[in-house]
Design a protein around this motif. Structure first.
Motif, PDB file in Angstrom:
ATOM      1  N   LYS A 126       0.318   7.279  -1.724  1.00 31.05           N
ATOM      2  CA  LYS A 126       0.500   8.759  -1.882  1.00 31.05           C
ATOM      3  C   LYS A 126       0.819   9.062  -3.413  1.00 31.05           C
ATOM      4  N   SER A 157       3.363   7.226  -6.027  1.00 40.28           N
ATOM      5  CA  SER A 157       3.839   5.973  -5.330  1.00 40.28           C
ATOM      6  C   SER A 157       3.701   4.767  -6.460  1.00 40.28           C
ATOM      7  N   LYS A 216       8.335   2.263   0.673  1.00 38.51           N
ATOM      8  CA  LYS A 216       8.196   2.674   2.056  1.00 38.51           C
ATOM      9  C   LYS A 216       6.796   2.797   2.589  1.00 38.51           C
ATOM     10  N   TYR A 257       4.249   4.041   5.962  1.00 42.84           N
ATOM     11  CA  TYR A 257       4.016   4.822   6.834  1.00 42.84           C
ATOM     12  C   TYR A 257       2.925   4.559   7.889  1.00 42.84           C
ATOM     13  N   HIS A 270       7.456   6.262  10.781  1.00 41.86           N
ATOM     14  CA  HIS A 270       7.680   4.966   9.812  1.00 41.86           C
ATOM     15  C   HIS A 270       7.433   3.499  10.251  1.00 41.86           C
ATOM     16  N   ASP A 321      15.975   5.445   4.067  1.00 35.84           N
ATOM     17  CA  ASP A 321      15.951   6.259   2.951  1.00 35.84           C
ATOM     18  C   ASP A 321      16.590   5.783   1.560  1.00 35.84           C
ATOM     19  N   PRO A 377      12.312   3.415  -1.496  1.00 33.87           N
ATOM     20  CA  PRO A 377      11.693   4.214  -0.463  1.00 33.87           C
ATOM     21  C   PRO A 377      11.101   5.627  -1.061  1.00 33.87           C
ATOM     22  N   THR A 378      11.596   5.834  -2.357  1.00 34.00           N
ATOM     23  CA  THR A 378      10.873   7.138  -2.971  1.00 34.00           C
ATOM     24  C   THR A 378       9.464   6.847  -3.243  1.00 34.00           C
ATOM     25  N   HIS A 385       5.740   6.122  -1.548  1.00 32.92           N
ATOM     26  CA  HIS A 385       5.314   6.473  -0.146  1.00 32.92           C
ATOM     27  C   HIS A 385       4.069   5.747  -0.194  1.00 32.92           C
TER      28      HIS A 385
END
Length: 272
Positions: free
Chosen positions: A98, A101, A121, A123, A129, A170, A224-225, A227
């Motif tokens: 994304k 990322s 992180k 998905y 999640h 998070d 986690p920032t 993605h």
């Protein structure tokens, strides 16, 4: 032009429908990393037109074609051997990055030079999640994993702990390890550690690498920032050839590291 900051290494074997999405996410102007990068694709004897597709639509990708199939670790090591970046991003073909990322992982590593490896992180494709963070495996955890059929939705107490279901997803934090679909590590450290251990043909290489990063004195950190979407191509949850390979890799891991691995992340948190 100098060397790129990031070398994105991807290994594929008949993953055409997935690499179409991966490379679109890497090179589309809306999601392309701001940080300079190169993309290296190691083709593990595909017959589905993967090489032809990349050559046609993404000629900027460096393609390495195997003449015979190799395991996950060796293939990634081959890719890293051709890499010029300061950092190595091991990105599986079933990943979609994304926007921002890879930049987030790069910036974090630049700001925390003692960190050995970072992970994003992840998905699921439905936006939920994905439980990608793990505790180190033990024989009893392995048995519990079998009894729950590798089902990540299981609420078995041991599985909740193994899958780190109760952490703050998070929060930036040290972790023991994460599934190897997306790993970010300095090129220098990767090479110092010898890359993925070739004693594993398939499975356990990611857990082994993270453990060796910890043993080298550098933490593994969840960021986690960053993605990414992971269309998890699990292949060993049912009894069969790959499940047997997974079991042999597990025995090899225990032989190398013992049956009880310390909780490095917890110990790091206690000290800091």
């Amino acid at each position: 032009m100098g060397n790129p900051s990031i070398s994105v290494i991807t290994v594929g074997m008949n993953h055409l429908k997935y690499i179409k999405e991966l490379y679109k996410s890497l090179f589309d102007k809306t999601t392309k990393p701001r940080t300079s990068f190169e993309a290296i694709y190691v083709d593990n004897c595909s017959t589905d037109g993967s090489v032809e597709y990349l050559s046609t639509y993404y000629p900027q990708v460096t393609i390495i074609k195997n003449e015979e199939p190799y395991g996950f670790g060796k293939n990634n090591n081959i890719g890293v051997d051709a890499a010029n970046g300061k950092y190595i991003a091991i990105i599986n073909p079933d990943i979609r990055v994304k926007a921002g990322s890879l930049d987030e992982l790069y910036n974090f590593m630049e700001s925390h030079p003692n960190v050995g490896m970072t992970v994003p992180k992840l998905y699921n494709v439905d936006g939920s999640h994905q439980y990608s963070i793990r505790g180190f495996i033990t024989p009893s955890l392995f048995i519990s994993r079998i009894l729950t059929h590798g089902n990540d939705s299981s609420n078995d107490i041991k599985m909740r702990k193994y899958l780190c279901k109760d952490i703050d997803i998070d929060k930036v934090q040290p972790i023991n390890w994460a599934v190897g679909a997306a790993l970010f590590i300095s090129s220098r450290l990767y090479r110092e550690l010898g890359g993925f251990d070739l004693d594993y043909f398939l499975y356990m290489e990611d857990e082994d690498l993270a453990l060796r990063v910890w043993k080298s004195g550098h933490p593994v950190v969840y960021v986690p920032t960053s993605h990414m979407i992971h269309n998890h191509l699990r292949a060993s949850s049912h009894i069969g050839k790959k499940a047997w390979i997974h079991f042999k890799s597990l025995l090899n891991f225990f032989k190398k590291h013992g049956f009880q691995i310390p909780d490095y992340a917890a110990k790091y948190i206690e000290k800091h």
